[in-house]
Design a protein around this motif. Structure first.
Motif, PDB file in Angstrom:
ATOM      1  N   LEU A 210       1.119  -1.670  -0.128  1.00 54.93           N
ATOM      2  CA  LEU A 210       0.054   0.463  -0.014  1.00 54.93           C
ATOM      3  C   LEU A 210       0.710   1.421  -0.011  1.00 54.93           C
ATOM      4  CD1 LEU A 210      -2.749  -1.023   2.703  1.00 54.93           C
ATOM      5  CD2 LEU A 210      -2.464  -2.051   0.344  1.00 54.93           C
ATOM      6  N   ARG A 211       0.605   2.034  -1.066  1.00 54.41           N
ATOM      7  CA  ARG A 211       1.236   3.724  -0.913  1.00 54.41           C
ATOM      8  C   ARG A 211       0.436   5.023  -0.568  1.00 54.41           C
ATOM      9  NH1 ARG A 211       5.087   1.039  -5.714  1.00 54.41           N
ATOM     10  NH2 ARG A 211       6.126  -0.640  -4.855  1.00 54.41           N
ATOM     11  N   VAL A 212       1.028   5.746  -1.159  1.00 55.07           N
ATOM     12  CA  VAL A 212       0.252   7.174  -0.980  1.00 55.07           C
ATOM     13  C   VAL A 212       0.611   7.894  -1.938  1.00 55.07           C
ATOM     14  CG1 VAL A 212      -0.234   9.421  -0.128  1.00 55.07           C
ATOM     15  CG2 VAL A 212      -0.062   7.034   1.354  1.00 55.07           C
ATOM     16  N   SER A 213       0.233   8.120  -2.906  1.00 52.64           N
ATOM     17  CA  SER A 213       1.143   8.342  -3.849  1.00 52.64           C
ATOM     18  C   SER A 213       1.398   9.724  -4.376  1.00 52.64           C
ATOM     19  CB  SER A 213      -0.543   8.742  -5.797  1.00 52.64           C
ATOM     20  OG  SER A 213      -1.228   9.012  -6.190  1.00 52.64           O
ATOM     21  N   GLY A 214       0.480  10.915  -3.951  1.00 51.05           N
ATOM     22  CA  GLY A 214       1.046  12.311  -3.815  1.00 51.05           C
ATOM     23  C   GLY A 214       1.107  12.133  -5.255  1.00 51.05           C
ATOM     24  N   LEU A 215       0.072  12.388  -6.654  1.00 49.98           N
ATOM     25  CA  LEU A 215       0.152  13.081  -7.948  1.00 49.98           C
ATOM     26  C   LEU A 215      -1.168  12.830  -7.653  1.00 49.98           C
ATOM     27  CD1 LEU A 215       1.221   9.467  -9.196  1.00 49.98           C
ATOM     28  CD2 LEU A 215       3.119  11.528  -8.397  1.00 49.98           C
TER      29      LEU A 215
END
Length: 220
Positions: A210-215
């Motif tokens: 699981l990741r947070v994109s910030g995109l």
């Protein structure tokens, strides 16, 4: 406990990288496996990842929220069937936040998790040393393991070589890395076939990252 005589303890591998054994109980593991089987179906299902140099990754992958391909993100499976990527479920995003609290303690502010990369490893699969560097957010990466045990190699932020540390990740284990360890190189040099829980019904290993994109990609 996966049958060990003594429980495995929560361990900080390096500052910012924390291993929490047996975080997912048997029931939650079965629920997560059932969800992964649904996500793996086409369209935008499980695929073989091809690298720019013409090689292929031995672990197969399906994505949620945003689609990862070497080495960028898109809203469709640009290197596969072209279908829109499946959405990131709210309950899975919350599981990411719960995981960070379990690793670092309560009170750590984390943006909503909006990407899941799900990798399936059979007994011969490997993952070379790499960094999760396509996201703009510095939020911690959350890794959940199901099925067979693997050797997880967690290295340094400068290169793919030493120093690194090998950790056995078993079914139900949680691994979180952020802060000074967020861009550390890591990989899976070995999967140990036949080591998963018998009652889970999985041959091989699933890793849910699981990741947070910030995109802010077009079309969002």
């Amino acid at each position: 406990m996966n049958g060990e005589l003594f429980p495995r303890e929560r361990t900080e591998i390096v500052p910012g990288a924390v291993h929490v054994p047996d975080w997912l109980g048997p029931g939650r593991q079965r629920e997560l496996l059932a969800a992964c089987r649904v996500w793996a179906r086409p369209p935008a299902g499980l695929r073989t990842v091809r690298t720019p140099g013409g090689g292929t990754m031995t672990a197969r992958q399906v994505c949620l929220g945003l689609h990862w391909y070497p080495y960028a993100y898109a809203r469709t499976v640009v290197d596969g069937d072209g279908a829109p990527v499946k959405p990131m479920p709210g309950w899975l995003a919350q599981l990411g936040r719960d995981a960070v609290a379990a690793a670092y303690g309560e009170g750590v502010a984390v943006p909503p998790y909006d990407i899941a990369l799900i990798n399936f490893y059979d007994g011969d699969s490997r993952m070379g040393m790499h960094r999760d560097a396509e996201e703009k957010s510095p939020a911690p990466v959350v890794s959940l393991s199901l099925g067979d045990t693997c050797v997880f190699r967690f290295g340094n932020t400068d290169n793919r070589g030493r120093p690194y540390r090998d950790v056995q990740l078993c079914s139900g284990d949680l691994f979180v890395f952020g802060g000074p360890a967020r861009l550390a190189y890591h990989g899976v040099p070995k999967v140990l076939p036949g080591t998963g829980p018998r009652g889970l019904g999985l041959s091989g290993r699933l890793n849910i990252t699981l990741r947070v994109s910030g995109l802010d990609l077009p079309g969002g």
